[in-house]
Design a protein around this motif. Structure first.
Motif, PDB file in Angstrom:
ATOM      1  N   THR A  45      -5.348   0.834   4.530  1.00 42.52           N
ATOM      2  CA  THR A  45      -4.309  -0.005   5.128  1.00 42.52           C
ATOM      3  C   THR A  45      -3.789   0.616   6.416  1.00 42.52           C
ATOM      4  O   THR A  45      -3.552  -0.103   7.401  1.00 42.52           O
ATOM      5  N   GLU A  76      -6.443   2.810  -0.965  1.00 44.00           N
ATOM      6  CA  GLU A  76      -5.717   1.682  -0.394  1.00 44.00           C
ATOM      7  C   GLU A  76      -4.800   2.121   0.744  1.00 44.00           C
ATOM      8  O   GLU A  76      -4.717   1.463   1.769  1.00 44.00           O
ATOM      9  N   SER A  94      -9.103  -0.871  -8.727  1.00 40.74           N
ATOM     10  CA  SER A  94     -10.110   0.105  -8.358  1.00 40.74           C
ATOM     11  C   SER A  94     -10.505   0.999  -9.497  1.00 40.74           C
ATOM     12  O   SER A  94     -11.287   1.904  -9.352  1.00 40.74           O
ATOM     13  N   ILE A 107      -9.364  -2.581  -2.940  1.00 37.10           N
ATOM     14  CA  ILE A 107      -9.660  -2.579  -1.522  1.00 37.10           C
ATOM     15  C   ILE A 107      -9.439  -3.987  -1.010  1.00 37.10           C
ATOM     16  O   ILE A 107     -10.012  -4.935  -1.533  1.00 37.10           O
ATOM     17  N   ALA A 118       0.815  -1.217   0.000  1.00 42.64           N
ATOM     18  CA  ALA A 118       0.000   0.000   0.000  1.00 42.64           C
ATOM     19  C   ALA A 118       0.850   1.270   0.000  1.00 42.64           C
ATOM     20  O   ALA A 118       0.434   2.295  -0.545  1.00 42.64           O
TER      21      ALA A 118
END
Length: 618
Positions: free
Chosen positions: A322, A318, A528, A568, A225
């Motif tokens: 995270t 993200e 995404s 995600i 991430a």
């Protein structure tokens, strides 16, 4: 007859002598007033260098021509210095906007990263303050140290490893959890935990595996991430360095002479208003900036890489999700250790032996403060968020009591609040930076736009006033300058050769770390969607809700290569399972209760983080 011939000869001599006198008087009458005015306005040098009238005996090196001239050797030297100064200043002027753009967004991204880390730090602190009071004080420095490492990692510090920092955190957390949460009754008024026992717990945490798969999952999740944010920080720093080197370069001697012929040689003839022909200007500028043009290829790939990183950060949440999940991941790890407490005690007893020692001095002299290292002073994160309401930690490992610790943050954001989130900043930057992909290749044309008169019927060709430039107009780069009629360029500037090689190495290194190719797109599809996906201008930050999130399977090779995947994370729903047989043999992983995180819980915290960023920006 002879007399007529002599009279004609005398008459011719008289006419020639008269014309010669008239020519001398005309030369002496040619004023250099306009040349002196232009000399003063352009701040070339002292006015005493400019003669009052044109002369024919000037010993010039650059602006040589037949006839009277208003220039002197001193004036040529001044023109040479002024032309180089003005050209370099124009280059800096056009690059200033790009340099300011990169610098401003570098600060903006760092401020956003800092706010995200501060919010997540306070969110994680509240877990220990509310659910694990016995170890809250000792765990706080450990949490701060972990987030300090993450901040340094996002800044591009090459000495920080996310995986090493996460495992180091859990190594130091295990003695606290084991002594205060699993076996709090081992300590007594006559015995205390020994330093050797605490060190043994730290050293054997990986083998004993009290926290299950959660440390490795957190380390891998953070590494994936945060890689885009880290790469972006390093890339912006590299871009600033490239522009700094280009601004500090000098111009070759032949370039200065060509600039004088283009800009100032007309002044020597009194032509102060004539503009250079467009072809002449392009040849001179492309010759002078040939070394800069060599940066065009690496710079295009660099900007494409920035576009890819910005698109990745703008394509989802993200990083935010995270960082928010750190609290839940740590909580799940501690729950796993508590649910397997009896088995852990047996394994630790065999590996480390007795963990307590008889007290020989006052009890207050033996504390657990030795377990808490100092926090890295280079990164200070905000810790002003109020902790959630504390609850009593369970005395037993019963399943229903532990579940009560998994709670959502109690605040709710305003629906009308508009935040400048990481997603929006990334979109803005991506829209701006793509305009500068051809900066170095179009710089000569940009400089010539303000120096030539396209609509005029005549222009200066470098030697005379003409209707159009008849010379060959060459292209950009060193190779093309072999046919340049105005200037000869043999080698590239050493500073620019060095920065070009560094930029190429950087592009290659970043492509290997992030998976983005030269076109700015990753080797794997992003989950995404693109920043421009969706209908119209509406997105989830503007109050729109998507119908759902698509899921894709995780490829183990992608995790190994650390590719950027903006999906995600499919953390699933809240499920807490306790295996029927929680006992395992020594030396194997402890697999007890494995509670998982709710993606819905994390998503409910995202608006709160955005609200925090908005208030922090104000």
């Amino acid at each position: 007859m002879l007399r007529r011939t002599e009279s004609r000869i005398c008459w011719l001599c008289f006419v020639l002598f008269s014309r010669l006198i008239w020519a001398v008087e005309s030369v002496s009458a040619q004023s250099c007033h306009e040349v002196k005015t232009a000399f003063q306005l352009r701040q070339v040098g002292p006015l005493k260098w400019v003669p009052e009238t044109a002369a024919t005996d000037a010993d010039l090196l650059i602006c040589k021509h037949q006839g009277p001239t208003c220039c002197t050797r001193k004036m040529e030297e001044g023109y040479y210095t002024a032309s180089q100064r003005d050209t370099l200043q124009n280059v800096k002027t056009y690059s200033f906007e790009l340099k300011y753009l990169i610098h401003a967004y570098a600060l903006s991204f760092q401020d956003t990263f800092h706010s995200l880390l501060s919010f997540s730090l306070n969110h994680t602190h509240s877990l220990f303050d509310s659910a694990y009071k016995p170890i809250s004080g000792d765990a706080r420095p450990l949490v701060s140290e972990l987030f300090s490492d993450l901040a340094l990692y996002l800044r591009g510090d090459g000495n920080v490893s996310v995986e090493r920092s996460v495992h180091n955190f859990y190594d130091k957390l295990f003695p606290l959890v084991y002594q205060q949460m699993i076996n709090p009754g081992l300590g007594s008024p006559v015995s205390a935990w020994s330093a050797e026992g605490s060190e043994c717990l730290r050293a054997t945490r990986h083998d004993v595996n009290p926290f299950g798969h959660h440390p490795q999952s957190l380390a891998q999740g953070l590494s994936i991430a945060l890689v885009a944010g880290r790469a972006l920080s390093r890339a912006l720093e590299m871009g600033t360095e490239v522009l700094h080197v280009t601004e500090s370069m000098g111009l070759a001697r032949q370039c200065g002479q060509a600039l004088v012929r283009m800009h100032y040689c007309p002044h020597c003839r009194g032509l102060t208003l004539i503009q250079p022909c467009n072809g002449l200007c392009l040849n001179v500028m492309r010759g002078c900036l040939a070394s800069l043009a060599e940066l065009d290829g690496p710079w295009r790939r660099y900007v494409a890489f920035l576009e890819g990183l910005s698109g990745a950060l703008a394509g989802g949440y993200e990083m935010e999700l995270t960082l928010l999940s750190i609290r839940e991941r740590i909580n799940d790890a501690i729950l796993n250790a508590q649910l397997n407490g009896p088995h852990l005690s047996a394994v630790v007893g065999k590996v480390c032996g007795p963990l307590t020692q008889t007290i020989t001095s006052t009890p207050s002299s033996l504390t657990s403060k030795s377990l808490t290292p100092s926090v890295n002073p280079t990164v200070q994160l905000q810790t002003a968020v109020t902790s959630s309401r504390p609850t009593t930690s369970p005395d037993t490992g019963e399943h229903h009591q532990i579940i009560l610790k998994k709670r959502s943050f109690p605040l709710k954001p305003s629906k009308n609040d508009k935040t400048r989130s990481l997603k929006k900043i990334s979109r803005e930057f991506m829209g701006y930076i793509q305009r500068y992909k051809t900066f170095f290749s179009t710089l000569p044309e940009t400089l010539c736009e303000g120096q030539v008169e396209i609509d005029e019927n005549t222009c200066w060709s470098g030697e005379d006033v003409v209707e159009s430039y008849t010379g060959r107009v060459v292209g950009n780069g060193l190779q093309a300058q072999r046919h340049n009629p105005e200037i000869r360029v043999k080698i590239a500037h050493p500073l620019l050769v060095n920065i070009k090689e560094r930029l190429e190495r950087f592009n290659q290194e970043m492509r290997g770390e992030t998976g983005f190719g030269a076109d700015g797109h990753g080797d794997a599809e992003t989950g995404s969607g693109d920043a421009t996906d969706g209908s119209g201008e509406c997105d989830d930050e503007d109050g729109c809700q998507e119908s759902g999130h698509s899921e894709s399977e995780t490829d183990p090779q992608d995790n190994a290569k650390r590719k950027i995947n903006m999906q995600i994370p499919p953390w699933g729903v809240i499920t807490t399972k306790q295996h029927p047989d929680s006992r395992s043999k020594p030396g194997v992983n402890v697999n007890g209760a494995t509670p998982t995180i709710s993606g819905i819980q994390i998503l409910t915290l995202l608006p709160i983080m955005l609200l925090f960023l908005s208030s922090d920006a104000v």
